[in-house]
Write a protein that holds these residues in place. Structure first.
Motif, PDB file in Angstrom:
ATOM      1  N   HIS A  41       0.828  -1.217   0.000  1.00  0.00           N
ATOM      2  CA  HIS A  41       0.000   0.000   0.000  1.00  0.00           C
ATOM      3  C   HIS A  41       0.857   1.261   0.000  1.00  0.00           C
ATOM      4  O   HIS A  41       0.535   2.238  -0.669  1.00  0.00           O
ATOM      5  CB  HIS A  41      -0.922   0.006   1.223  1.00  0.00           C
ATOM      6  CG  HIS A  41      -2.218  -0.679   0.968  1.00  0.00           C
ATOM      7  ND1 HIS A  41      -3.203  -0.143   0.186  1.00  0.00           N
ATOM      8  CD2 HIS A  41      -2.682  -1.879   1.365  1.00  0.00           C
ATOM      9  CE1 HIS A  41      -4.231  -0.962   0.113  1.00  0.00           C
ATOM     10  NE2 HIS A  41      -3.935  -2.045   0.826  1.00  0.00           N
ATOM     11  N   ALA A  45       0.984   4.014  -2.891  1.00  0.00           N
ATOM     12  CA  ALA A  45       0.664   5.411  -2.634  1.00  0.00           C
ATOM     13  C   ALA A  45       1.701   6.326  -3.277  1.00  0.00           C
ATOM     14  O   ALA A  45       1.374   7.414  -3.753  1.00  0.00           O
ATOM     15  CB  ALA A  45       0.599   5.666  -1.130  1.00  0.00           C
ATOM     16  N   SER A  48       1.421   5.489  -7.508  1.00  0.00           N
ATOM     17  CA  SER A  48       0.149   5.435  -8.231  1.00  0.00           C
ATOM     18  C   SER A  48      -0.061   6.593  -9.224  1.00  0.00           C
ATOM     19  O   SER A  48      -0.591   6.359 -10.309  1.00  0.00           O
ATOM     20  CB  SER A  48      -1.007   5.315  -7.252  1.00  0.00           C
ATOM     21  OG  SER A  48      -0.932   6.333  -6.294  1.00  0.00           O
ATOM     22  N   GLY A  91      -6.112   5.695  -1.782  1.00  0.00           N
ATOM     23  CA  GLY A  91      -5.549   5.499  -0.447  1.00  0.00           C
ATOM     24  C   GLY A  91      -4.570   6.569  -0.048  1.00  0.00           C
ATOM     25  O   GLY A  91      -4.208   6.680   1.123  1.00  0.00           O
ATOM     26  N   ARG A  92      -4.137   7.396  -1.002  1.00  0.00           N
ATOM     27  CA  ARG A  92      -3.026   8.318  -0.736  1.00  0.00           C
ATOM     28  C   ARG A  92      -3.374   9.322   0.350  1.00  0.00           C
ATOM     29  O   ARG A  92      -2.652   9.444   1.347  1.00  0.00           O
ATOM     30  CB  ARG A  92      -2.650   9.078  -2.009  1.00  0.00           C
ATOM     31  CG  ARG A  92      -2.184   8.184  -3.125  1.00  0.00           C
ATOM     32  CD  ARG A  92      -1.739   8.994  -4.297  1.00  0.00           C
ATOM     33  NE  ARG A  92      -0.396   9.519  -4.080  1.00  0.00           N
ATOM     34  CZ  ARG A  92       0.033  10.686  -4.565  1.00  0.00           C
ATOM     35  NH1 ARG A  92      -0.785  11.451  -5.239  1.00  0.00           N
ATOM     36  NH2 ARG A  92       1.264  11.073  -4.343  1.00  0.00           N
ATOM     37  N   LEU A  95      -3.928   7.627   3.775  1.00  0.00           N
ATOM     38  CA  LEU A  95      -2.681   7.128   4.361  1.00  0.00           C
ATOM     39  C   LEU A  95      -1.844   8.277   4.927  1.00  0.00           C
ATOM     40  O   LEU A  95      -1.351   8.213   6.049  1.00  0.00           O
ATOM     41  CB  LEU A  95      -1.905   6.369   3.281  1.00  0.00           C
ATOM     42  CG  LEU A  95      -1.021   5.215   3.722  1.00  0.00           C
ATOM     43  CD1 LEU A  95      -1.785   4.237   4.585  1.00  0.00           C
ATOM     44  CD2 LEU A  95      -0.457   4.493   2.514  1.00  0.00           C
ATOM     45  N   TRP A 244     -11.311   6.376  -0.796  1.00  0.00           N
ATOM     46  CA  TRP A 244     -12.096   5.149  -0.620  1.00  0.00           C
ATOM     47  C   TRP A 244     -13.428   5.403   0.058  1.00  0.00           C
ATOM     48  O   TRP A 244     -14.468   4.934  -0.369  1.00  0.00           O
ATOM     49  CB  TRP A 244     -11.290   4.114   0.176  1.00  0.00           C
ATOM     50  CG  TRP A 244     -10.116   3.585  -0.597  1.00  0.00           C
ATOM     51  CD1 TRP A 244     -10.021   3.473  -1.950  1.00  0.00           C
ATOM     52  CD2 TRP A 244      -8.884   3.119  -0.058  1.00  0.00           C
ATOM     53  NE1 TRP A 244      -8.800   2.950  -2.297  1.00  0.00           N
ATOM     54  CE2 TRP A 244      -8.075   2.726  -1.151  1.00  0.00           C
ATOM     55  CE3 TRP A 244      -8.374   2.994   1.219  1.00  0.00           C
ATOM     56  CZ2 TRP A 244      -6.802   2.222  -0.998  1.00  0.00           C
ATOM     57  CZ3 TRP A 244      -7.116   2.478   1.373  1.00  0.00           C
ATOM     58  CH2 TRP A 244      -6.320   2.101   0.277  1.00  0.00           C
ATOM     59  N   GLY A 268      -9.673  -2.244  -1.005  1.00  0.00           N
ATOM     60  CA  GLY A 268      -8.511  -1.400  -0.724  1.00  0.00           C
ATOM     61  C   GLY A 268      -8.451  -1.005   0.733  1.00  0.00           C
ATOM     62  O   GLY A 268      -7.445  -1.198   1.413  1.00  0.00           O
ATOM     63  N   SER A 271      -8.117  -4.113   3.239  1.00  0.00           N
ATOM     64  CA  SER A 271      -6.812  -4.779   3.201  1.00  0.00           C
ATOM     65  C   SER A 271      -5.765  -3.917   3.904  1.00  0.00           C
ATOM     66  O   SER A 271      -4.931  -4.432   4.639  1.00  0.00           O
ATOM     67  CB  SER A 271      -6.389  -5.071   1.771  1.00  0.00           C
ATOM     68  OG  SER A 271      -6.093  -3.863   1.101  1.00  0.00           O
ATOM     69  N   LEU A 272      -5.859  -2.611   3.755  1.00  0.00           N
ATOM     70  CA  LEU A 272      -4.886  -1.743   4.420  1.00  0.00           C
ATOM     71  C   LEU A 272      -5.030  -1.842   5.943  1.00  0.00           C
ATOM     72  O   LEU A 272      -4.046  -1.959   6.670  1.00  0.00           O
ATOM     73  CB  LEU A 272      -5.056  -0.295   3.962  1.00  0.00           C
ATOM     74  CG  LEU A 272      -4.107   0.711   4.612  1.00  0.00           C
ATOM     75  CD1 LEU A 272      -2.659   0.307   4.431  1.00  0.00           C
ATOM     76  CD2 LEU A 272      -4.332   2.109   4.052  1.00  0.00           C
TER      77      LEU A 272
END
Lengths: 297, 674
Positions: A41, A45, A48, A91-92, A95, A244, A268, A271-272
């Motif tokens: 991930h 990030a 991507s 996800g960026r 995160l 997300w 996504g 799982s993170l």
């Protein structure tokens, strides 16, 4: 006298220690899975924006709600945007914001907890009751209030999340400090006349650091979920930035006939979170602070 | 042999290290326990004695596994038995008495109920019979008024009483074999003597075989018929208890007996070099080779086998035992300590009282403590420069409390603590200036707790050097190495963590840290009680050497009266936070005058089967000091009358400078001495 060969271990550099911990973590299946998911991930990030096949905000009504195909791997959403592109980019923000948020939570929660544990007495009582009071407020309501007053910019979200998720760390840090505080080396430092600051820095922090770091890692995954909930409610990142929580919120009404648009961000996000949780677990075990040892029969 | 009840055959137990090596904790142990006999297993921590005892009831600790051999009980191997079958044996046939009865008893169940549980499991009695049996058992372990004890909770009993309850529970199943794992280690001297006497009585009365595991040769000497001496997982010596204690023919036991301080001898015993090797580090040859005074080339390469000597009825694992057979008895050489105290007074405690009472609101406002019956009261001691004064007493006698007050960790309620005749140290830490803190340093009981596990030895010793003298860089490093050498540790220790050191080494680091501050007074709080016997003498010798080099004054707190005898110039006996007797140790030990001193010294266990402890007073434990009169009135066997209950006894001086606090005239006290 011979020097015992088992115990001939020398002081290690921080880097050597860290790599040893990571190797120990990876030696367990759950740790390996967790670490790989997390690393995947994080790498995603970073890269991507360069590998995204389509423009994440390109709206094309002719491509509305297409099923997954060779061109659009995860299909398209209700505005005809590529779900794959949006998922890998989604996800960026989460995160980044939650990473810095947990750092802030660790810092203030950890330090306040250690301080309260050390000084005890009236100050401890008052601070802990305030923390308890905050713990009793549903955080999402408080967050909504803050966000609606101050906006949803990153500068608001990071400290706000950091504050709300640090309360729990205060308790953990205080409890860990209590474990250490009764030991004779603290008494010894006190009797020598070291200042409170020096006792915290030299004697306590090295001994509670591990427990607080593990707690912080756990908080990170909870914060991720919390942040996504905010986005889901429309208070996180603003469209058209891919996220997300926001994607799930937009696509959930169409779930019955365009499931792909909602499944991709869910996978996504979960799982993170699972990745972080497993990593935190393995981290705790590698540090040897996992207390779930088998009871004697 | 038909009367053997447990047969241990070639037993090896070990674990697998991270690298996959098999590391043995027990190496090929064979022994028999006969019916009705008491076997003492003695050894230092890590010698495998507890592992052996647990294996005797078919239990192997988590993480360890049986590598070979068996433990036969009634001709079945306990280590291969299913847990269902084991349940029938444990408690009924083999019972265990744990070290800490306070933790072994369930805190929220009444004593009677817990014994009843054991009876339900291990006997077929009905409810009425069980009730009778409970009183019978409690009577047997000599607990006063069994009916009321049965209705109490464990926390309402004292440590000795809890241990008695544990004995009663173990006896509930009328076992054939009783395993005792350090059953008296946590108890006070007087209580310990009583519990051992009880165990002796039970062994005779019921004919139960006992296996008594302990590190304390004194306790082992009192109870056992036969002794097994263990060293790094091997039996090194096994034989009749008297022979082993009087004429040990293994160098380890020989050295061990030499290094134990005795009540009858002033001065420090010779110490044994080194410490027990860690499991898995022995390359070949005898495991005791490094520390042995009788070794030769042969011992380095070949490991000796356990050899049975018929004429002595003893098994020994040594090539050179014959050298020791000739040496008839352990001749203890002691290094007499020189009393170097000067006339100059360094610390003066006058009328010191210390209270743990919580301040009420009004008291907080006026910053005072109001407590009519404080934990420590009326302490008057003059300490001269360069002397070693020992505070002795049982747990709860306030000896550590006084140390804390001197160190400034605890406020005094009343009275004055003066340093060097004019500096007032009655204040606590916050009010003392750094130099006042520097002159008094503490060494703690347990080096595991007193050294920060996350600091290297260098960082640990650097702390006082940086704090008090502001040393940096090369100079700091040089000082640290100097200090390490003074405590006989090499330079390479600087980068080690406490967990990589043995107990004795850790305590040496703690000593180095205390001396780093260049203090005038060092407070030693039970500094040797967490150490193994063979290491204890070395640490005591080191402390004495350092004292002679630096002219430091020691205030030594210990419950071990033999250790105190060895190192101290003067002794202060405390009971319930009040002084009973203060005087030169020679006089106090030779002619114990105060009734309490007599009780205390009488109860000390010596590693000699011929010296039995004298049990003078009851081993009741008092929770609080009496409000009026003599502090020892509750347990004194020589009470004079009402005066003891009403008036605080006066100080009486003997000719030798011994001060005694008792209502009995001094002439009479001295007359009744032995």
């Amino acid at each position: 006298m011979k020097v015992d060969n088992i115990y001939k271990e020398e002081k290690k550099s921080a880097f050597a220690k860290l790599s040893e911990i990571i190797i120990t973590m990876a030696s367990r299946p759950s740790g390996l899975i967790g670490l790989s998911i997390l690393v995947f991930h994080i790498i995603l990030a970073f890269i991507s924006p360069y590998i995204a096949p389509h423009d994440f905000k390109a709206i094309d009504p002719t491509l509305m709600l297409q099923a997954p195909s060779a061109e659009y791997w995860f299909g398209t959403d209700d505005l005809g945007r590529d779900v794959f592109t949006r998922t890998i980019l989604g996800g960026r923000t989460a995160l980044t914001i939650t990473f810095f948020g947990s750092l802030i939570a660790l810092l203030w929660g950890g330090l306040l907890g250690i301080f309260c544990g050390l000084v005890g007495g009236k100050i401890d009582d008052v601070v802990m009751r305030i923390v308890d009071a905050f713990l009793s407020i549903p955080w999402i309501l408080a967050m909504l209030l803050i966000v609606s007053l101050l906006g949803t910019s990153t500068e608001v979200l990071i400290p706000a999340l950091g504050f709300f998720y640090g309360k729990g760390i205060v308790r953990v840090a205080r409890a860990a400090t209590h474990d250490v505080i009764a030991k004779d080396f603290i008494v010894s430092a006190r009797a020598r006349g070291h200042s409170n600051f020096s006792i915290i820095w030299n004697e306590i922090i090295p001994n509670v650091r591990d427990a607080i770091l593990v707690e912080g890692a756990m908080r990170w995954s909870w914060m991720l979920l919390g942040f996504s909930s905010l986005s889901f409610l429309g208070f996180g990142v603003s469209p058209p930035t891919p996220d997300w929580g926001l994607m799930i919120s937009n696509a959930r009404g169409l779930m019955s006939f365009a499931y792909w648009a909602v499944i991709a961000p869910i996978v996504g996000l979960s799982s993170l979170i699972i990745g972080i949780n497993l990593t935190a677990d393995a981290f705790a075990k590698a540090l040897g602070i996992d207390r779930s040892t088998k009871a004697p029969v | 042999m038909t009367d053997t009840i447990q047969k241990v055959k070639n037993l090896s137990i070990g674990f697998r290290s991270k690298k996959g090596e098999e590391i043995l904790i027990l190496k090929n142990i064979s022994t028999n326990i006969k019916k009705g006999e008491t076997v003492g297993i003695v050894g230092e921590s890590g010698s495998g004695k507890s592992t052996l005892a647990l294996a005797m009831m078919g239990y192997v600790k988590h993480g360890l596994y049986t590598i070979g051999g068996e433990c036969q009980f009634n001709s079945s191997n306990l280590l291969k038995m299913k847990s269902k079958d084991l349940e029938k044996i444990r408690g009924r046939k083999i019972a265990m008495i744990p070290q800490n009865a306070g933790q072994a008893l369930t805190p929220n169940l009444k004593i009677g109920y817990q014994i009843d549980e054991a009876l339900q499991l291990h006997s077929d009695l009905n409810e009425k019979e069980r009730e009778k049996k409970i009183s019978e058992l409690l009577n047997k372990v000599r607990l006063p008024s069994p009916e009321t004890i049965a209705l109490r909770y464990p926390h309402e009993l004292s440590g000795g009483q809890q241990q008695r309850v544990a004995v009663a529970m173990a006896l509930a199943g009328t076992p054939d074999l009783l395993l005792l794992d350090e059953p008296t280690t946590g108890l006070d001297v007087t209580t310990q003597a009583h519990v051992l006497e009880l165990l002796n009585f039970i062994a005779k009365d019921t004919g139960t075989s006992m296996v008594y595991v302990s590190h304390d040769l004194g306790a082992i000497a009192q109870v056992s018929d036969r002794i097994i001496v263990m060293y790094s997982g091997e039996i090194v010596l096994e034989g009749p208890s008297r022979d082993i204690l009087k004429r040990p023919i293994h160098p380890y036991t020989h050295g061990l007996l030499k290094s134990i301080p005795k009540l009858s001898l002033a001065g420090l015993p010779d110490s044994m070099p080194g410490s027990q090797p860690q499991p898995g580090t022995i390359q070949g040859g005898c495991s005791f080779f490094d520390r042995c005074n009788f070794s030769d080339e042969n011992c380095k390469h070949n490991s000796p086998q356990l050899e049975f000597l018929e004429d002595l009825n003893t098994s020994v694992r040594c090539f050179n035992y014959e050298k020791l057979v000739k040496e008839s008895q352990v001749s203890q050489t002691v290094n007499k300590i020189k009393n170097k105290s000067q006339d100059k007074e360094i610390l003066n405690l006058s009328e010191v009282s210390i209270s743990y009472a919580k301040q009420k609101l009004l008291d907080q406002v006026f910053n005072r403590i109001s407590d009519n019956n404080p934990t420590v009261k009326d302490i008057n001691i003059n300490i001269k420069k360069g002397e070693t004064i020992a505070l002795v007493g049982e747990s709860g006698s306030g000896k550590s409390t006084i140390l804390k007050s001197i160190a400034g960790l605890l406020r005094t309620k009343d009275g004055l603590i003066r340093f060097d005749e004019n500096r007032n140290l009655s204040s606590d830490l916050k009010e003392r200036d750094p130099n006042d803190l520097r002159i008094i340093q503490l060494i703690f009981q347990n080096p595991d707790e007193s050294l920060n596990p996350n600091h290297t030895v260098e960082e640990i010793i650097a702390q006082p050097l940086k704090l008090y003298f502001g040393l940096k860089g090369e100079e700091l490093k040089k000082n640290i190495i100097d200090l390490l050498q003074k405590v006989r540790l090499g330079e390479f220790y600087t980068s080690r963590y406490p967990r990589q050191l043995s107990g004795g080494e850790k305590q040496r680091v703690a000593v180095a840290r205390a001396f780093a501050a260049k203090p005038d007074i060092i407070l030693c709080d039970e500094v040797t009680s967490a150490l193994d016997v063979s290491v204890q003498a070395a640490v005591l010798n080191l402390l004495q050497q350092l004292k002679e080099d630096f002219g430091t004054t020691y205030i030594f707190v210990s419950h071990d009266l033999a250790v105190v005898r060895a190192i101290s110039d003067r002794v202060a006996v405390l009971y319930q936070g009040r002084l009973c007797e203060v005087g030169p140790s020679n006089d106090v030990y030779k002619f114990p005058s105060h009734p309490y001193t007599e009780v205390l010294l009488g109860a000390v266990l010596e590693p000699d089967p011929d010296i039995k402890p004298k049990l003078v007073a009851e081993d009741i434990v008092e929770e609080r000091p009496p409000e009026k009169g003599c502090s020892f009135q509750g347990r004194c066997s020589r009470i004079v009358g009402d005066i003891c209950k009403k008036e605080i006894p006066p100080w009486q001086l003997t000719d030798s400078g011994n001060a005694i606090r008792c209502h009995i005239p001094i002439k009479e006290l001295q007359k009744e001495q032995f």
